[in-house]
Structure formats: C-alpha cells, structure tokens
Design an enzyme around this catalytic site. Structure first.
Site, PDB file in Angstrom:
ATOM      1  N   PHE A  39       0.827  -1.224   0.000  1.00  0.00           N
ATOM      2  CA  PHE A  39       0.000   0.000   0.000  1.00  0.00           C
ATOM      3  C   PHE A  39       0.861   1.274   0.000  1.00  0.00           C
ATOM      4  N   LEU A  91       6.267 -10.069  -2.583  1.00  0.00           N
ATOM      5  CA  LEU A  91       4.888 -10.357  -3.021  1.00  0.00           C
ATOM      6  C   LEU A  91       4.223 -11.364  -2.087  1.00  0.00           C
ATOM      7  N   THR A  92       4.154 -11.001  -0.813  1.00  0.00           N
ATOM      8  CA  THR A  92       3.353 -11.777   0.139  1.00  0.00           C
ATOM      9  C   THR A  92       1.883 -11.525  -0.175  1.00  0.00           C
ATOM     10  N   ILE A 137      13.504  -9.841   1.942  1.00  0.00           N
ATOM     11  CA  ILE A 137      14.537  -9.062   2.645  1.00  0.00           C
ATOM     12  C   ILE A 137      15.313  -9.921   3.654  1.00  0.00           C
ATOM     13  N   ALA A 150       9.183  -2.760   3.578  1.00  0.00           N
ATOM     14  CA  ALA A 150       8.772  -4.166   3.632  1.00  0.00           C
ATOM     15  C   ALA A 150       8.494  -4.579   5.070  1.00  0.00           C
ATOM     16  N   SER A 190       2.401  -6.200   8.369  1.00  0.00           N
ATOM     17  CA  SER A 190       1.907  -4.904   8.858  1.00  0.00           C
ATOM     18  C   SER A 190       0.569  -4.943   9.595  1.00  0.00           C
ATOM     19  N   THR A 244       6.480   3.177  12.831  1.00  0.00           N
ATOM     20  CA  THR A 244       5.067   3.471  13.122  1.00  0.00           C
ATOM     21  C   THR A 244       4.915   4.087  14.506  1.00  0.00           C
ATOM     22  N   ASP A 245       3.860   4.859  14.676  1.00  0.00           N
ATOM     23  CA  ASP A 245       3.576   5.418  16.014  1.00  0.00           C
ATOM     24  C   ASP A 245       3.269   4.310  17.030  1.00  0.00           C
ATOM     25  N   GLU A 246       2.894   3.110  16.517  1.00  0.00           N
ATOM     26  CA  GLU A 246       2.482   2.037  17.438  1.00  0.00           C
ATOM     27  C   GLU A 246       3.615   1.556  18.335  1.00  0.00           C
ATOM     28  N   TYR A 295       3.048  -7.053  16.499  1.00  0.00           N
ATOM     29  CA  TYR A 295       3.455  -6.201  15.361  1.00  0.00           C
ATOM     30  C   TYR A 295       4.274  -5.010  15.859  1.00  0.00           C
ATOM     31  N   LYS A 335       8.275  -3.917  15.242  1.00  0.00           N
ATOM     32  CA  LYS A 335       8.703  -2.639  14.646  1.00  0.00           C
ATOM     33  C   LYS A 335       9.604  -1.864  15.619  1.00  0.00           C
ATOM     34  N   PRO A 341     -17.697  -5.061  11.126  1.00  0.00           N
ATOM     35  CA  PRO A 341     -17.301  -5.495  12.471  1.00  0.00           C
ATOM     36  C   PRO A 341     -16.488  -4.434  13.221  1.00  0.00           C
ATOM     37  N   VAL A 342     -17.123  -3.805  14.203  1.00  0.00           N
ATOM     38  CA  VAL A 342     -16.448  -2.770  15.000  1.00  0.00           C
ATOM     39  C   VAL A 342     -16.016  -3.399  16.324  1.00  0.00           C
TER      40      VAL A 342
HETATM   41  P1  NAD Z   1       1.495  -3.634   3.361  1.00  0.00           P
HETATM   42  O1  NAD Z   1       1.233  -4.826   4.215  1.00  0.00           O
HETATM   43  O2  NAD Z   1       0.426  -3.099   2.478  1.00  0.00           O
HETATM   44  O3  NAD Z   1       2.752  -3.950   2.401  1.00  0.00           O
HETATM   45  C1  NAD Z   1       3.895  -4.599   2.837  1.00  0.00           C
HETATM   46  C2  NAD Z   1       4.727  -4.977   1.606  1.00  0.00           C
HETATM   47  O4  NAD Z   1       5.937  -5.610   2.056  1.00  0.00           O
HETATM   48  C3  NAD Z   1       4.027  -5.964   0.674  1.00  0.00           C
HETATM   49  O5  NAD Z   1       4.179  -5.545  -0.672  1.00  0.00           O
HETATM   50  C4  NAD Z   1       4.757  -7.275   0.922  1.00  0.00           C
HETATM   51  O6  NAD Z   1       4.792  -8.127  -0.215  1.00  0.00           O
HETATM   52  C5  NAD Z   1       6.151  -6.780   1.290  1.00  0.00           C
HETATM   53  N1  NAD Z   1       6.881  -7.752   2.114  1.00  0.00           N
HETATM   54  C6  NAD Z   1       6.436  -8.390   3.228  1.00  0.00           C
HETATM   55  N2  NAD Z   1       7.386  -9.223   3.698  1.00  0.00           N
HETATM   56  C7  NAD Z   1       8.461  -9.090   2.875  1.00  0.00           C
HETATM   57  C8  NAD Z   1       9.742  -9.678   2.843  1.00  0.00           C
HETATM   58  N3  NAD Z   1      10.119 -10.601   3.758  1.00  0.00           N
HETATM   59  N4  NAD Z   1      10.608  -9.286   1.879  1.00  0.00           N
HETATM   60  C9  NAD Z   1      10.238  -8.382   0.932  1.00  0.00           C
HETATM   61  N5  NAD Z   1       9.019  -7.802   0.906  1.00  0.00           N
HETATM   62  C10 NAD Z   1       8.139  -8.157   1.867  1.00  0.00           C
HETATM   63  O7  NAD Z   1       2.045  -2.541   4.361  1.00  0.00           O
HETATM   64  P2  NAD Z   1       1.887  -0.944   4.321  1.00  0.00           P
HETATM   65  O8  NAD Z   1       0.655  -0.570   5.011  1.00  0.00           O
HETATM   66  O9  NAD Z   1       2.163  -0.468   2.947  1.00  0.00           O
HETATM   67  O10 NAD Z   1       3.094  -0.539   5.293  1.00  0.00           O
HETATM   68  C11 NAD Z   1       4.395  -0.294   4.771  1.00  0.00           C
HETATM   69  C12 NAD Z   1       5.319   0.075   5.901  1.00  0.00           C
HETATM   70  O11 NAD Z   1       4.831   1.227   6.573  1.00  0.00           O
HETATM   71  C13 NAD Z   1       5.460  -1.017   6.965  1.00  0.00           C
HETATM   72  O12 NAD Z   1       6.810  -1.062   7.360  1.00  0.00           O
HETATM   73  C14 NAD Z   1       4.584  -0.536   8.106  1.00  0.00           C
HETATM   74  O13 NAD Z   1       5.055  -1.008   9.341  1.00  0.00           O
HETATM   75  C15 NAD Z   1       4.738   0.964   7.968  1.00  0.00           C
HETATM   76  N6  NAD Z   1       3.609   1.767   8.473  1.00  0.00           N
HETATM   77  C16 NAD Z   1       2.337   1.491   8.038  1.00  0.00           C
HETATM   78  C17 NAD Z   1       1.286   2.292   8.475  1.00  0.00           C
HETATM   79  C18 NAD Z   1      -0.136   2.055   7.999  1.00  0.00           C
HETATM   80  O14 NAD Z   1      -1.056   2.719   8.464  1.00  0.00           O
HETATM   81  N7  NAD Z   1      -0.374   1.148   7.051  1.00  0.00           N
HETATM   82  C19 NAD Z   1       1.534   3.353   9.365  1.00  0.00           C
HETATM   83  C20 NAD Z   1       2.848   3.605   9.775  1.00  0.00           C
HETATM   84  C21 NAD Z   1       3.878   2.801   9.309  1.00  0.00           C
HETATM   85  P1  TYD Z   2      -6.252  -1.200  11.779  1.00  0.00           P
HETATM   86  O1  TYD Z   2      -6.664  -0.631  10.458  1.00  0.00           O
HETATM   87  O2  TYD Z   2      -6.048  -2.664  11.901  1.00  0.00           O
HETATM   88  O3  TYD Z   2      -4.946  -0.391  12.205  1.00  0.00           O
HETATM   89  P2  TYD Z   2      -4.135  -0.394  13.632  1.00  0.00           P
HETATM   90  O4  TYD Z   2      -4.630  -1.489  14.480  1.00  0.00           O
HETATM   91  O5  TYD Z   2      -2.747  -0.645  13.167  1.00  0.00           O
HETATM   92  O6  TYD Z   2      -4.358   0.958  14.205  1.00  0.00           O
HETATM   93  O7  TYD Z   2      -7.335  -0.783  12.860  1.00  0.00           O
HETATM   94  C1  TYD Z   2      -7.645   0.571  13.095  1.00  0.00           C
HETATM   95  C2  TYD Z   2      -8.643   0.620  14.229  1.00  0.00           C
HETATM   96  O8  TYD Z   2      -9.870  -0.004  13.814  1.00  0.00           O
HETATM   97  C3  TYD Z   2      -8.189  -0.138  15.458  1.00  0.00           C
HETATM   98  O9  TYD Z   2      -8.618   0.555  16.632  1.00  0.00           O
HETATM   99  C4  TYD Z   2      -8.923  -1.470  15.353  1.00  0.00           C
HETATM  100  C5  TYD Z   2     -10.223  -1.094  14.663  1.00  0.00           C
HETATM  101  N1  TYD Z   2     -10.828  -2.149  13.820  1.00  0.00           N
HETATM  102  C6  TYD Z   2     -12.155  -2.530  14.001  1.00  0.00           C
HETATM  103  O10 TYD Z   2     -12.862  -1.985  14.862  1.00  0.00           O
HETATM  104  N2  TYD Z   2     -12.654  -3.519  13.203  1.00  0.00           N
HETATM  105  C7  TYD Z   2     -11.918  -4.144  12.260  1.00  0.00           C
HETATM  106  O11 TYD Z   2     -12.426  -5.071  11.577  1.00  0.00           O
HETATM  107  C8  TYD Z   2     -10.554  -3.728  12.061  1.00  0.00           C
HETATM  108  C9  TYD Z   2      -9.684  -4.390  11.025  1.00  0.00           C
HETATM  109  C10 TYD Z   2     -10.060  -2.718  12.861  1.00  0.00           C
END
Ligand code: NAD
Ligand code: TYD
Length: 339
Positions: free
Chosen positions: A12, A36-37, A60, A81, A84, A124-126, A151, A155, A206-207
């Site tokens: 993403f 490409l997981t 990786i 990568a 996530s 990530t902020d998490e 997770y 990180k 589903p909340v």
């Molecule tokens: P995503 O799950 O959509 O994509 C992850 C990508 O990494 C995929 O294309 C997958 O094929 C690839 N991947 C997974 N394992 C791999 C491996 N062993 N080797 C090579 N490639 C691999 O994730 P995203 O939401 O795009 O997040 C990207 C990054 O940003 C992550 O590091 C995540 O921790 C960080 N991040 C995400 C968010 C969010 O809200 N989504 C917020 C803050 C930080």
């Molecule tokens: P998520 O998108 O999984 O991101 P993160 O847990 O990394 O913040 O979830 C965002 C918020 O939405 C989190 O508080 C969990 C909630 N959530 C639901 O209530 N229902 C769902 O089905 C999912 C996936 C998340």
C-alpha cells in the site's frame, strides 16, 4: 541519475511512495524489492513509468538476494517491507519477527557493505504504545518505546537494530514514525478499506469493542512526502513523528463511510474487542514540521472522498483480493464467511 532501493514497493504505502518519486523527483531511478506476500500486489504499480522503475521479487531475509539486488551506487534504502497487520500478529507472531527484525538487520548489513548513503526506516507510532483516553498527551520523539502488540514489538525491535547499526557501524540512518494511513490500494484487512468493501457488498461492519478507540489518520501521499523529506533533510540518527493532527474515533469513521456510500447504520456489528487493543494514538508532528518543513496537503474530508471514489471505481481490485486467501483469513478472523 540517483539510484534508490525501495523494499515493500508492491504494498500500500510503498507503491504510493514509488508513484510519488516517479512524479515529483525525476532524478531518481528505483529498484523495488518485494517478496509479493499476500499484501504485495503488482497491480498496485500499474500505469507507472517503467523506464525508471525495476521490480525484483525477493525476500529481505535473503542475504544473497538482497545483496544482488541492491545497486552498487545507491543513494538510499527505504525500508517499507513488513508484515503490517496487528490482528495477524496476534494470531501468529513468527513471520513478524522474521521479516520486520531479521529482514531489517539484513538490509542494514547490505547497506553497509554497499556504502549506501542513507538508510530510511519506515516505522510506526504504534511502537510508542497507547495514550490515555481523551487526554492532552501526544506521542513525541522522546516518548518511550512501549509496544503492546507483537506487530508493534517487532517494529520497535527494528528501530533498535537500526539504532545499533548507526552506533556500532556508523550507518547513516533516519526513522519515520507515522500514524494510521488511508488511501487507494490499502489491503482490505485494515479498518477503512475493510469497512468500504463490506459496505459496498451489503455485509456487516465489524467494530471492535465500544468503537471508541482513537487513531490519528493521514492520507498516504502526505506520509510519503514526509519520508522523502526525512531522507533529504532529516538529521542522521534522528526519528521524526509524522501525523496530520487528525484524531478520529473508529465508530465515527465507520458511520461517515456508511453515510457517504448511502448505506444504513444497521450494518454496524459490534464484535469482541481485539486483544490488547491500544486505546488512543495521537502524534505531535512539530519536529517534522519545523526541521523538515513538512505539512500535510490533504484534508481528512478530501482524503476520505478520494479513497471512497478509488474503491468504488476499482471494485475488481477489491474483488480479486476478496476471492483469494483473504476469504479464509476473514472467516477465521471474524467467524463469518464473506458473500
Ligand atoms: P502492506 O502490508 O500493504 O505492504 C507490505 C509490503 O511488504 C508488501 O508488498 C509485501 O509483499 C512486502 N513484504 C512483506 N514481507 C516481505 C519480505 N520478507 N521481503 C520483501 N518484501 C516483503 O504494508 P503498508 O501498510 O504499505 O506498510 C508499509 C510500511 O509502513 C510497513 O513497514 C509498516 O510497518 C509501515 N507503516 C504502516 C502504516 C499504515 O497505516 N499502514 C503506518 C505507519 C507505518
Ligand atoms: P487497523 O486498520 O487494523 O490499524 P491499527 O490497528 O494498526 O491501528 O485498525 C484501526 C482501528 O480499527 C483499530 O482501533 C482497530 C479497529 N478495527 C475494528 O474496529 N474492526 C476491524 O475489523 C478492524 C480491522 C479494525
């Protein structure tokens, strides 16, 4: 031309970052290294300029394949990568520790061997845990790392191996810590695309728990711009918190998605809470604003409208995912079959 190495560029945020670099930074060629997981999807890269983008399928955690793929004269590694999704990490953590920690170490070793100028770790902020409800506390760069989910723990550990590579071996590193991203091409296991996809299919939404958990949301392109600026302007060894000052209750998001899609609130289904569910994330982005000159360009209203439009117009993309591995994931996660 400058060579950059992007991992996870079929996911993403990584794919949004590649689009941004191709559009806004014409001096860079990209090697995109992705395993490409289930979350990686080459459709996410459709329509991009391939003359400046090379895709290499690889893991990786594979030292040799990483070394073979990383360009010899490499300006930067951007490590997107990762495994996530918090819910998957609760179910099974092994793959999170492997990719997110070991994989990061292997990339750092390769970056050192190839004399890469800068290593950007997308965190990530998490990693900073959870804030009290309705308090005026925010995550800053000096907040302690106290991750609560597997997770987040993986990180946070990745941040420590990045720090160790800098302190021990002098690798030039920068860390970004962003809040919850939303936008086109997000895998529908995450809150916003899951709710849009279910609503479009008249399925229940589903909340978790009382729906009053708070996340700090940012449009994906704004996050990507911050990552580029951290590479260009960030101080070596520093972390930068990235957020759009946009705290939202989950339930408010779900209701507003239903309203935008013209679907009834009766689709909302309160389900058992996530284990260890972090209550509130909220980011103070002052350091990124002042040191990087960054600010978000997309309002919440604009970003949500763009996101909903994209999912409406790309139902084939959604349906291909919903007809794959995601079906069994959904059933085991939510105990209900998708239509
Ligand atoms: P995503 O799950 O959509 O994509 C992850 C990508 O990494 C995929 O294309 C997958 O094929 C690839 N991947 C997974 N394992 C791999 C491996 N062993 N080797 C090579 N490639 C691999 O994730 P995203 O939401 O795009 O997040 C990207 C990054 O940003 C992550 O590091 C995540 O921790 C960080 N991040 C995400 C968010 C969010 O809200 N989504 C917020 C803050 C930080
Ligand atoms: P998520 O998108 O999984 O991101 P993160 O847990 O990394 O913040 O979830 C965002 C918020 O939405 C989190 O508080 C969990 C909630 N959530 C639901 O209530 N229902 C769902 O089905 C999912 C996936 C998340």
């Amino acid at each position: 031309m400058k060579e950059i190495f992007v991992t996870g560029g079929a996911g993403f945020i990584g794919s949004a970052f590649i689009r941004l670099v191709l559009d806004e930074h014409p001096g860079s060629n990209i090697v995109n290294f992705d395993a490409l997981t289930y979350a990686g999807n080459l459709e996410n890269l459709e329509g991009i300029d391939d003359s400046r983008h090379t895709f290499i399928k690889g893991d990786i955690c594979g030292r040799d394949e990483v070394l073979a793929a990383m360009p010899d004269d490499c300006e930067a590694v951007f490590n997107f990568a990762a495994e996530s999704h918090v819910d998957r990490s609760i179910h099974s953590a092994d793959e999170f520790l492997r990719t997110n920690i070991i994989g990061t170490q292997i990339l750092l070793d390769a970056a050192r061997e190839k004399n890469v100028r800068r290593f950007v770790q997308v965190s990530t902020d998490e990693v900073m845990g959870s804030l009290p409800d309705e308090s005026d506390e925010f995550f800053t760069e000096s907040s302690p790392l106290q991750p609560n989910s597997p997770y987040a723990a993986s990180k946070a550990a990745a941040e420590f191996v990045v720090r160790a590579a800098r302190e021990t071996h002098g690798v030039d590193t920068v860390v970004t810590r962003c809040g919850n991203n939303y936008g086109p091409r997000q895998f529908p296991e995450k809150l916003i695309p899951l709710m849009i996809a279910n609503a479009m299919n008249d399925e229940s939404l589903p909340v978790y728990g009382d729906g009053k958990n708070v996340r700090d949301w940012i449009y994906v392109d704004d996050h990507c711009r911050a990552i580029w600026l951290a590479f260009k302007k960030g101080r070596s060894g520093e972390a930068y918190n990235i957020g759009a000052r946009n705290e939202q209750y989950n339930i408010d998001i779900v209701k507003s998605l239903l309203d935008s899609l013209g679907k009834p609130h009766s689709l909302i289904n309160y389900v058992t809470d996530r284990l260890g569910h972090d209550r509130r994330y909220a980011i103070d982005p002052a350091k990124a604003e002042t040191e990087l000159g960054w600010k978000p360009l997309t309002t919440w209203e604009q970003g949500l409208a763009k996101t909903i439009d994209w999912y409406r117009e790309n139902q084939d993309w959604v349906n291909r995912i919903r007809n794959g591995e995601y079906r069994s994931y959904y059933k085991s996660m939510y105990g209900a079959a998708l239509k």
